[in-house]
Design a protein around this motif. Structure first.
Motif, PDB file in Angstrom:
ATOM      1  N   GLU A 120       0.820  -1.211   0.000  1.00 35.88           N
ATOM      2  CA  GLU A 120       0.000   0.000   0.000  1.00 35.88           C
ATOM      3  C   GLU A 120       0.854   1.261   0.000  1.00 35.88           C
ATOM      4  OE1 GLU A 120      -3.310  -0.159   2.803  1.00 35.88           O
ATOM      5  OE2 GLU A 120      -2.864  -2.283   3.007  1.00 35.88           O
ATOM      6  N   PRO A 121       0.325   2.376  -0.544  1.00 32.99           N
ATOM      7  CA  PRO A 121       1.099   3.606  -0.537  1.00 32.99           C
ATOM      8  C   PRO A 121       1.337   4.039   0.906  1.00 32.99           C
ATOM      9  CG  PRO A 121      -1.171   4.019  -1.155  1.00 32.99           C
ATOM     10  CD  PRO A 121      -0.995   2.545  -1.114  1.00 32.99           C
ATOM     11  N   LYS A 122       2.509   4.552   1.195  1.00 34.49           N
ATOM     12  CA  LYS A 122       2.766   4.796   2.595  1.00 34.49           C
ATOM     13  C   LYS A 122       3.586   6.052   2.856  1.00 34.49           C
ATOM     14  CE  LYS A 122       6.654   1.540   2.465  1.00 34.49           C
ATOM     15  NZ  LYS A 122       6.888   1.779   1.044  1.00 34.49           N
ATOM     16  N   GLU A 123       4.007   6.755   1.812  1.00 34.99           N
ATOM     17  CA  GLU A 123       4.889   7.903   2.024  1.00 34.99           C
ATOM     18  C   GLU A 123       4.256   8.966   2.911  1.00 34.99           C
ATOM     19  OE1 GLU A 123       4.460   6.430  -0.897  1.00 34.99           O
ATOM     20  OE2 GLU A 123       6.431   5.495  -0.958  1.00 34.99           O
ATOM     21  N   ASP A 124       2.923   9.117   2.800  1.00 37.14           N
ATOM     22  CA  ASP A 124       2.280  10.169   3.577  1.00 37.14           C
ATOM     23  C   ASP A 124       1.813   9.669   4.946  1.00 37.14           C
ATOM     24  OD1 ASP A 124       0.532   8.457   2.386  1.00 37.14           O
ATOM     25  OD2 ASP A 124      -1.036   9.967   2.097  1.00 37.14           O
ATOM     26  N   TRP A 125       2.164   8.467   5.294  1.00 34.93           N
ATOM     27  CA  TRP A 125       1.775   7.945   6.590  1.00 34.93           C
ATOM     28  C   TRP A 125       2.776   8.424   7.640  1.00 34.93           C
ATOM     29  CZ3 TRP A 125      -0.445   2.342   6.575  1.00 34.93           C
ATOM     30  CH2 TRP A 125      -1.378   2.220   5.528  1.00 34.93           C
ATOM     31  N   LEU A 126       2.300   8.670   8.848  1.00 32.33           N
ATOM     32  CA  LEU A 126       3.179   9.183   9.901  1.00 32.33           C
ATOM     33  C   LEU A 126       4.101   8.077  10.431  1.00 32.33           C
ATOM     34  CD1 LEU A 126       0.750  11.514  11.882  1.00 32.33           C
ATOM     35  CD2 LEU A 126       2.535  12.151  10.253  1.00 32.33           C
ATOM     36  N   VAL A 127       5.267   8.536  10.893  1.00 32.93           N
ATOM     37  CA  VAL A 127       6.290   7.602  11.370  1.00 32.93           C
ATOM     38  C   VAL A 127       6.242   7.544  12.892  1.00 32.93           C
ATOM     39  CG1 VAL A 127       8.788   7.208  11.529  1.00 32.93           C
ATOM     40  CG2 VAL A 127       7.796   8.157   9.428  1.00 32.93           C
ATOM     41  N   THR A 128       6.466   6.372  13.441  1.00 30.91           N
ATOM     42  CA  THR A 128       6.661   6.284  14.886  1.00 30.91           C
ATOM     43  C   THR A 128       7.526   5.071  15.233  1.00 30.91           C
ATOM     44  OG1 THR A 128       5.599   6.433  17.048  1.00 30.91           O
ATOM     45  CG2 THR A 128       4.632   4.887  15.478  1.00 30.91           C
ATOM     46  N   GLY A 129       7.971   5.052  16.482  1.00 28.83           N
ATOM     47  CA  GLY A 129       8.825   3.956  16.941  1.00 28.83           C
ATOM     48  C   GLY A 129       8.210   3.278  18.144  1.00 28.83           C
ATOM     49  N   SER A 130       8.723   2.082  18.457  1.00 25.62           N
ATOM     50  CA  SER A 130       8.232   1.336  19.621  1.00 25.62           C
ATOM     51  C   SER A 130       9.274   0.270  19.950  1.00 25.62           C
ATOM     52  CB  SER A 130       6.903   0.660  19.299  1.00 25.62           C
ATOM     53  OG  SER A 130       7.134  -0.506  18.513  1.00 25.62           O
ATOM     54  N   HIS A 131       9.084  -0.387  21.103  1.00 23.15           N
ATOM     55  CA  HIS A 131       9.954  -1.524  21.436  1.00 23.15           C
ATOM     56  C   HIS A 131       9.905  -2.583  20.333  1.00 23.15           C
ATOM     57  CE1 HIS A 131      10.781  -0.382  25.574  1.00 23.15           C
ATOM     58  NE2 HIS A 131       9.509  -0.260  25.848  1.00 23.15           N
ATOM     59  N   TRP A 132       8.771  -2.656  19.636  1.00 27.37           N
ATOM     60  CA  TRP A 132       8.519  -3.736  18.677  1.00 27.37           C
ATOM     61  C   TRP A 132       8.973  -3.386  17.266  1.00 27.37           C
ATOM     62  CZ3 TRP A 132       5.033  -1.743  22.237  1.00 27.37           C
ATOM     63  CH2 TRP A 132       4.705  -2.576  23.311  1.00 27.37           C
TER      64      TRP A 132
ATOM     65  N   ILE B 167      15.886   6.700  19.736  1.00 25.45           N
ATOM     66  CA  ILE B 167      17.086   6.096  19.158  1.00 25.45           C
ATOM     67  C   ILE B 167      16.628   4.892  18.340  1.00 25.45           C
ATOM     68  CG2 ILE B 167      19.146   4.769  19.768  1.00 25.45           C
ATOM     69  CD1 ILE B 167      19.208   6.545  22.385  1.00 25.45           C
ATOM     70  N   TYR B 168      17.071   4.784  17.102  1.00 29.30           N
ATOM     71  CA  TYR B 168      16.717   3.621  16.278  1.00 29.30           C
ATOM     72  C   TYR B 168      17.845   2.606  16.400  1.00 29.30           C
ATOM     73  CZ  TYR B 168      14.568   1.200  12.263  1.00 29.30           C
ATOM     74  OH  TYR B 168      13.941   0.295  11.436  1.00 29.30           O
ATOM     75  N   GLY B 169      17.609   1.561  17.181  1.00 26.31           N
ATOM     76  CA  GLY B 169      18.636   0.548  17.424  1.00 26.31           C
ATOM     77  C   GLY B 169      19.403   0.850  18.701  1.00 26.31           C
TER      78      GLY B 169
ATOM     79  N   LEU C 113      14.693   8.518  15.106  1.00 27.39           N
ATOM     80  CA  LEU C 113      13.365   8.313  14.565  1.00 27.39           C
ATOM     81  C   LEU C 113      12.401   9.300  15.203  1.00 27.39           C
ATOM     82  CD1 LEU C 113      12.252   5.927  12.770  1.00 27.39           C
ATOM     83  CD2 LEU C 113      11.471   4.956  14.908  1.00 27.39           C
ATOM     84  N   ALA C 114      11.590   9.951  14.387  1.00 31.08           N
ATOM     85  CA  ALA C 114      10.526  10.786  14.936  1.00 31.08           C
ATOM     86  C   ALA C 114       9.383   9.882  15.372  1.00 31.08           C
ATOM     87  CB  ALA C 114      10.031  11.762  13.877  1.00 31.08           C
TER      88      ALA C 114
ATOM     89  N   GLY D 151      10.924  12.349   9.280  1.00 35.98           N
ATOM     90  CA  GLY D 151      10.604  11.274  10.221  1.00 35.98           C
ATOM     91  C   GLY D 151      11.783  10.406  10.611  1.00 35.98           C
ATOM     92  N   TYR D 152      12.887  10.559   9.887  1.00 38.52           N
ATOM     93  CA  TYR D 152      14.000   9.642  10.169  1.00 38.52           C
ATOM     94  C   TYR D 152      15.313  10.233   9.691  1.00 38.52           C
ATOM     95  CZ  TYR D 152      16.863   5.404  10.070  1.00 38.52           C
ATOM     96  OH  TYR D 152      17.861   4.497  10.279  1.00 38.52           O
TER      97      TYR D 152
END
Ligand SMILES: Nc1nc2c(c(=O)[nH]1)N[C@H]1C(S)=C(S)[C@@H](COP(=O)(O)OP(=O)(O)OC[C@H]3O[C@@H](n4cnc5c(=O)[nH]c(N)nc54)[C@H](O)[C@@H]3O)O[C@H]1N2
Ligand SMILES: Nc1nc2c(c(=O)[nH]1)N[C@H]1C(S)=C(S)[C@@H](COP(=O)(O)OP(=O)(O)OC[C@H]3O[C@@H](n4cnc5c(=O)[nH]c(N)nc54)[C@H](O)[C@@H]3O)O[C@H]1N2
Ligand SMILES: [Mo]
Length: 831
Positions: free
Chosen positions: A36-48, A528-530, A538-539, A607-608
């Motif tokens: 699916e198109p995803k460029e306009d989707w918001l970015v987020t991070g999590s433990h997962w 922090i990513y990683g 990561l935003a 976002g990154y």
């Protein structure tokens, strides 16, 4: 308005049980697909992992893995349910009896789940009132706000820091040392290898793939446990595991998994040699292997001579001069259940070619958990490959992406946990009345039950404080601690418990004041990513406004600080977005000259920011190259096979060299196994992070059995008890009882069951009543293994969690099956 005023305004008491107030539609949208198109989707991070998320009509719709995540965890399907679920904390609430009687409430009924909705102002004032009372009547030794846990990711909103900084503005409190994860390991290893090892960066996977002939996974399930990370997980480790799988298939690398259970990693890699071992008997097995190495002269005498201390002393024990028992493979075999021939073969395999030992953490979360870690380091020293690429020993390749080369970039700072310099608490009192102000993390229940008791801990004496009030944020004590019924006894002695959480898990339900925090998807943050790879920043974009009356932890404690007259000191005059920009700019500045980071606005939009991959690295290489110039952090600078320091403590349960000591409970013929023959292992969950995501109703339904947590069983054991797949079983011992759903699995040997930690404690009354949870001995209707576990320290050295020293029995449950009580929030009453 103080508490007295507030109570005056209450009408006569009439309890109306509103029951479950579920207003949620059933969840339909699970994870989407990558196409699916995803460029306009918001970015987020999590433990997962990191995600892109879209919204429809102001509601989170679909969750996709972030562009860079090629190995997303299936727990992505539980993300949406973290926000929308029946257990969501919606409003500030106070336990009925606490609201009526405050500090003098009937604490024996804590856990009857009757709560009253209050306003934020009322809740915060009750909280501050209680803090005033504890500081006036008891001083800082009466308050424990130091327990920590796995919170949510995000450098700005890390909730425990917010709570501790704000409470510290009011007054001092008890803190903890160590953690439940590696409590024994992180205390013993500095004596042996000079660092905690458990949290150290490990040799890069790429070098292991290139150089290693044999990987020994010891009590280690990386394929399961690398799904989550302390910071947003990149899942790059799975690329290396996929490469390893190929090499194993081609016969280029041999993998041996020493584990009572066939792990998820073993099932993934295929063609792994499974080495079964009786639970809790790794030390005898290791001693038997060491004995054979010495007998055959296979050990590396030069390495031992040049890099370690105390082998001779240890040899006296190994060969029986010091205690009259020679630790032969025959001796070991009787305890660990592996034939002497196979033990000899393992000694041969482990001294042939390049061998990387990879220790998991589970094996140190048991009585004498220090010993297998120390003894494993002795084996690795005898093999002589410490500091070589793809050789030696590691204690963390299953954790948070350890072994992915680090980018070398500076990472963003975090919202401060402590007071800024010059800021003084309102109760500026540092008199702990002779009690210790810091206690080993897993000894807080001991402390409540036996204040004033003096215990040994890592060479010190600790006087357990008289705790009257506890504040929790970002941890779930009714998940992480052992022995629920003992916890209930302790909670009778607590005057006030405050919990700030996103949901009504048992931690909230056994509290007096519950403050609803919003989830990461309802606030802005960056991460922090990683955790070890430090791959990027990561935003974490806010997806939706905080639901109901929940607030971000920052907002909760800004309001709290305002009531103390200390808002500026708390926020430094910055709001959420200003903090993010400040943390980002600090990072940009620290990386100046090395990485050309964009300005904050551009970063936030993109976002990154990617720092790129790091360079491969070998653990202990510098030490190996020159142990004099690069000594270890041990007293001698060498590997300490015998530790004079530890010996000087004269602990009967942790002598000067690795030693086999019998456990208070052990299956397969050990103590207690006649009465309760089954070993309960409460390993880390495949489909949760501890208790986090258990609230995700639709995702939970993908693995529960008749609404209960699965209990993994061996077929023969089950048959003996007349149990079939899908039956409800009652698991019990003298400490407690629970219901769970039987899953018969060939991965589990006779005498072993698994119920994963993090299953929400859901006690019910005698007739199955939801309001019966307070009773000691109550039946847990969902399947929390800590209903059954033993609450003792590993030893006088670490005093760490011993959850895996635990025997139980189980039977088919034939009684009236109660509804699961744990996932519908409190019983809301009005006054
Ligand atoms: N039997 C047994 N027991 C064990 C273990 C075991 O192996 N066996 N393992 C132990 C280990 S290693 C660990 S690390 C512990 C884990 O124990 P914990 O770290 O206590 O477990 P979590 O479930 O991660 O608790 C985190 C809590 O923070 C809450 N939270 C999440 N986000 C936010 C937020 O933004 N704001 C606020 N205020 N709260 C938030 C979650 O809802 C949850 O209640 O358990 C230990 N206990
Ligand atoms: N999916 C997921 N991943 C996680 C977590 C999570 O909650 N979910 N939690 C994270 C955290 S906080 C931690 S501390 C780590 C936990 O990391 P670990 O403690 O290493 O993980 P576990 O999966 O509990 O146990 C690993 C293996 O040890 C084996 N084992 C248990 N007892 C013995 C024994 O006596 N001898 C031998 N030889 N083997 C034994 C078990 O059968 C299991 O296969 O995982 C992290 N990763
Ligand atoms: Mo942990």
């Amino acid at each position: 308005m103080n508490r007295r005023h507030f109570l005056k305004g209450l009408l006569s008491v009439s309890c109306v049980a509103l029951g479950s107030t579920s207003v949620l539609k059933p969840l339909t949208a699970m994870a989407g697909t990558l196409s699916e198109p995803k460029e306009d989707w918001l970015v987020t991070g999590s433990h997962w992992g990191a995600f892109r998320i879209n919204r429809k009509n102001g509601v989170i719709d679909k969750v996709l893995p972030f562009d860079t995540d090629k190995y997303p965890s299936d727990m992505i399907n539980g993300i949406r349910g973290l926000v929308y679920n029946n257990s969501r904390a919606r409003y500030p609430m106070v336990r009925l009896d606490y609201l009526l009687k405050g500090w003098d409430s009937d604490t024996t009924k804590r856990g009857d789940f009757r709560f009253v909705r209050v306003t934020w102002d009322q809740a915060l004032e009750l909280f501050i009132d209680a803090l005033n009372t504890v500081q006036t009547q008891y001083g800082p030794s009466g308050l424990h706000a130091g327990q920590t846990g796995w919170r949510a990711v995000g450098q700005m909103h890390s909730c425990t820091s917010h709570m501790q900084r704000a409470v510290a503005m009011h007054g001092n409190f008890i803190k903890k040392v160590g953690d439940y994860s590696t409590g024994a390991g992180q205390v013993i290893m500095p004596y042996v290898l000079g660092s905690t090892e458990v949290y150290a960066q490990g040799t890069s996977w790429s070098l292991i793939l290139e150089h290693t002939d044999t990987i020994v996974l010891w009590s280690n399930d990386p394929y399961k446990n690398l799904q989550v990370g302390w910071n947003t997980e990149t899942h790059e480790s799975y690329f290396y595991l996929a490469e390893l799988k190929k090499k194993v298939k081609e016969g280029k690398i041999k993998v041996i998994s020493i584990d009572p259970v066939v792990s998820k990693t073993q099932n993934y890699l295929e063609n792994v040699e499974h080495q079964y071992v009786n639970p809790q008997t790794d030390v005898p097995l290791m001693l038997g292997i060491a004995h054979e190495m010495v007998k055959q002269g296979w050990h590396d005498a030069d390495f031992i001579q040049g890099y370690s201390l105390g082998f001779d002393e240890f040899l006296k024990y190994l060969q029986g001069q010091s205690d009259g028992v020679e630790k032969t493979p025959e001796w070991a075999s009787k305890i660990c259940g592996i034939s002497p021939e196979r033990i000899r073969e393992l000694a041969k395999v482990m001294t042939t070619g390049r061998v990387q030992m990879m220790m998991g953490w589970c094996v140190q979360r048991q009585q004498h958990g220090e010993q297998p870690y120390w003894m494993a380091a002795v084996l690795a020293t005898m093999i002589g490959q410490i500091g070589l690429p793809g050789g030696g020993i590691s204690y963390g390749h299953h954790y948070s992406g350890i072994g992915i080369p680090a980018s070398g970039a500076a990472m963003p700072g975090a919202f401060p946990r402590n007071l800024d310099e010059g800021v003084k608490p309102i109760f500026d009192n540092n008199d702990f009345k002779g009690y210790s102000s810091v206690i080993p993390v897993a000894r807080w229940i001991d402390s409540i039950l036996e204040p004033g008791k003096v215990i040994d801990a890592n060479g010190n004496k600790v006087t357990l404080p008289d705790i009257k009030m506890m504040v929790f944020s970002g941890c779930n004590p009714w998940n992480h601690h052992q022995n629920r019924n003992r916890m209930k006894e302790a909670y009778h002695k607590l005057k006030c418990v405050v919990t700030i959480d996103t949901n009504w898990n048992a931690g909230s339900r056994f509290s007096d004041i519950v403050l609803p925090a919003c989830t990461t998807l309802e606030r802005n943050d960056l991460d922090i990513y990683g955790a070890y790879a430090n791959r990027g920043i990561l935003a974490m974009h806010k997806m939706v406004e905080p639901l109901y009356e929940s607030l971000s932890d920052f907002e909760i404690f800004t309001r709290f600080a305002r009531k103390l007259g200390k808002e500026k000191e708390y926020t430094r005059g910055m709001n959420e977005l200003q903090w993010l920009e400040y943390l980002y700019n600090g990072c940009k500045q620290a990386n100046n000259g090395q990485f050309d980071m964009p300005d904050f606005a551009s970063f936030w939009k993109a976002g990154y920011y990617d720092f790129g991959p790091g360079k491969p690295w070998v653990r202990h290489q510098a030490f190996r190259e020159d142990p004099e110039i690069n000594p270890l952090g041990t007293p001698s600078g060498l590997i300490e096979i015998y530790s004079r320091k530890i010996a000087s403590y004269n602990y009967d349960d942790c002598p000067g060299h690795p030693t086999w000591m019998e456990k208070v409970e052990r299956s397969h013929g050990g103590p207690g196994s006649k009465k309760h023959p089954i070993w309960l292992q409460s390993c880390h969950p495949d489909k949760r992070l501890h208790s986090q995501m258990c609230e995700s109703d639709e995702f939970r339904a993908t693995y529960t059995v008749k609404d209960r947590e699965p209990c993994y069983l061996n077929a023969k054991d089950a048959k003996k008890r007349g149990i079939k797949n899908g039956d409800i079983v009652r698991v019990f011992n003298d400490r407690g009882q629970l219901l769970a759903g039987a899953v018969i699995s060939s991965n589990f040997p006779e005498g072993v069951i698994r119920i994963q930690e993090g299953a929400w404690y859901s006690p019910v009354g005698k007739d199955g009543a939801k309001a019966g949870g307070w009773e000691i001995g109550a039946l847990d209707s969902y399947g929390d293994p800590n209903t059954l576990t033993l609450d003792i320290g590993t030893s006088k050295l670490a005093q760490a969690c011993s959850a895996y020293t635990c025997l139980v029995d189980y039977e088919k449950y034939t009684g009236k099956v109660p509804e699961v009580s744990g996932f519908s929030g409190p019983i809301e009453v009005s006054v």
